[in-house]
Design a protein around this motif. Sequence first.
Motif, mmCIF file in Angstrom:
data_model
loop_
_atom_site.group_PDB
_atom_site.id
_atom_site.type_symbol
_atom_site.label_atom_id
_atom_site.label_comp_id
_atom_site.label_asym_id
_atom_site.label_seq_id
_atom_site.Cartn_x
_atom_site.Cartn_y
_atom_site.Cartn_z
ATOM 1 N N GLU A 95 -12.389 4.439 -6.985
ATOM 2 C CA GLU A 95 -13.145 5.432 -7.753
ATOM 3 C C GLU A 95 -13.829 4.775 -8.943
ATOM 4 O O GLU A 95 -14.977 5.080 -9.247
ATOM 5 N N GLU A 96 -13.106 3.874 -9.617
ATOM 6 C CA GLU A 96 -13.670 3.186 -10.773
ATOM 7 C C GLU A 96 -14.862 2.322 -10.356
ATOM 8 O O GLU A 96 -15.894 2.316 -11.028
ATOM 9 N N ARG A 97 -14.703 1.597 -9.228
ATOM 10 C CA ARG A 97 -15.803 0.768 -8.717
ATOM 11 C C ARG A 97 -17.021 1.619 -8.381
ATOM 12 O O ARG A 97 -18.154 1.260 -8.693
ATOM 13 N N GLU A 98 -16.773 2.752 -7.764
ATOM 14 C CA GLU A 98 -17.865 3.656 -7.400
ATOM 15 C C GLU A 98 -18.591 4.164 -8.646
ATOM 16 O O GLU A 98 -19.813 4.233 -8.688
ATOM 17 N N ARG A 99 -17.826 4.502 -9.687
ATOM 18 C CA ARG A 99 -18.407 4.957 -10.945
ATOM 19 C C ARG A 99 -19.269 3.855 -11.562
ATOM 20 O O ARG A 99 -20.363 4.121 -12.059
ATOM 21 N N GLU A 100 -18.777 2.594 -11.533
ATOM 22 C CA GLU A 100 -19.538 1.468 -12.071
ATOM 23 C C GLU A 100 -20.847 1.263 -11.323
ATOM 24 O O GLU A 100 -21.881 1.008 -11.927
ATOM 25 N N ARG A 156 0.832 -1.204 0.000
ATOM 26 C CA ARG A 156 0.000 0.000 0.000
ATOM 27 C C ARG A 156 0.866 1.254 0.000
ATOM 28 O O ARG A 156 0.488 2.262 -0.583
ATOM 29 N N LYS A 157 2.002 1.190 0.692
ATOM 30 C CA LYS A 157 2.891 2.352 0.703
ATOM 31 C C LYS A 157 3.365 2.691 -0.712
ATOM 32 O O LYS A 157 3.418 3.842 -1.103
ATOM 33 N N PHE A 158 3.720 1.624 -1.457
ATOM 34 C CA PHE A 158 4.229 1.840 -2.816
ATOM 35 C C PHE A 158 3.115 2.052 -3.835
ATOM 36 O O PHE A 158 3.253 2.819 -4.763
ATOM 37 N N PHE A 159 2.026 1.310 -3.676
ATOM 38 C CA PHE A 159 0.972 1.319 -4.701
ATOM 39 C C PHE A 159 -0.340 1.889 -4.179
ATOM 40 O O PHE A 159 -1.402 1.597 -4.709
ATOM 41 N N GLY A 160 -0.291 2.701 -3.152
ATOM 42 C CA GLY A 160 -1.490 3.248 -2.522
ATOM 43 C C GLY A 160 -2.408 3.987 -3.479
ATOM 44 O O GLY A 160 -3.611 3.867 -3.409
ATOM 45 N N SER A 161 -1.854 4.741 -4.411
ATOM 46 C CA SER A 161 -2.682 5.552 -5.300
ATOM 47 C C SER A 161 -3.535 4.680 -6.214
ATOM 48 O O SER A 161 -4.642 5.050 -6.553
#
Length: 200
Positions: free
Chosen positions: A17-22, A5-10
Amino acid sequence: MSLFRKFFGSSSSASDEEREREVQETSIFNNMSIDEQFIYHFKKNGGKFLYCENIEELKEQFENILAENDWFESQVLCYDPKLYGLLDENKLTYGMTSNPKFLFTSCESLIAEEGSILFSSKQIKQHKPNELPTNIVVYATTSQMLAIKSDGLTAIKKKYERDYPTNITAIKYFEKAKEEDFTQYGSSPKNLYLLLLEDL
């Protein structure tokens, strides 16, 4: 917090956001009628949609398409005798043409879930989509709108009890993808106009 998560958190927030949009899109579609779903997906795929309340309006819109593209007195690929009258009225050559400007055709059905148009050998003979002209004008009616592709296949079975058509295919992409999109691999985008006649 994990090391990943530290490296790939974004990326996780981006996928959230994509899931929320779907989820939002799904709730919107659940409240849409079949015709609204079709129009939304069809336009999103790059199709040009022209609604016609009656035959006179359809003839006028067809002439507008011819004028917009300078297709008057052109060669046209058309296999449907019911459409020949409209071609004759506009002095278009059809039949065994060597270099057609566009395909003028009816269709089997309009599929709402993906905004695609379902064809069979009754409209396009044995041509694959990439063998058809780049420009296509489709005549369809509002009663041909169906929710999903399997409904379209069921409708074909009912319509042609004995003389079952072959080469059933759906055309879904009406413009070239702006970015590389693996879902369009092997498809040939078409410049497609849909003349939709109200018949309900």
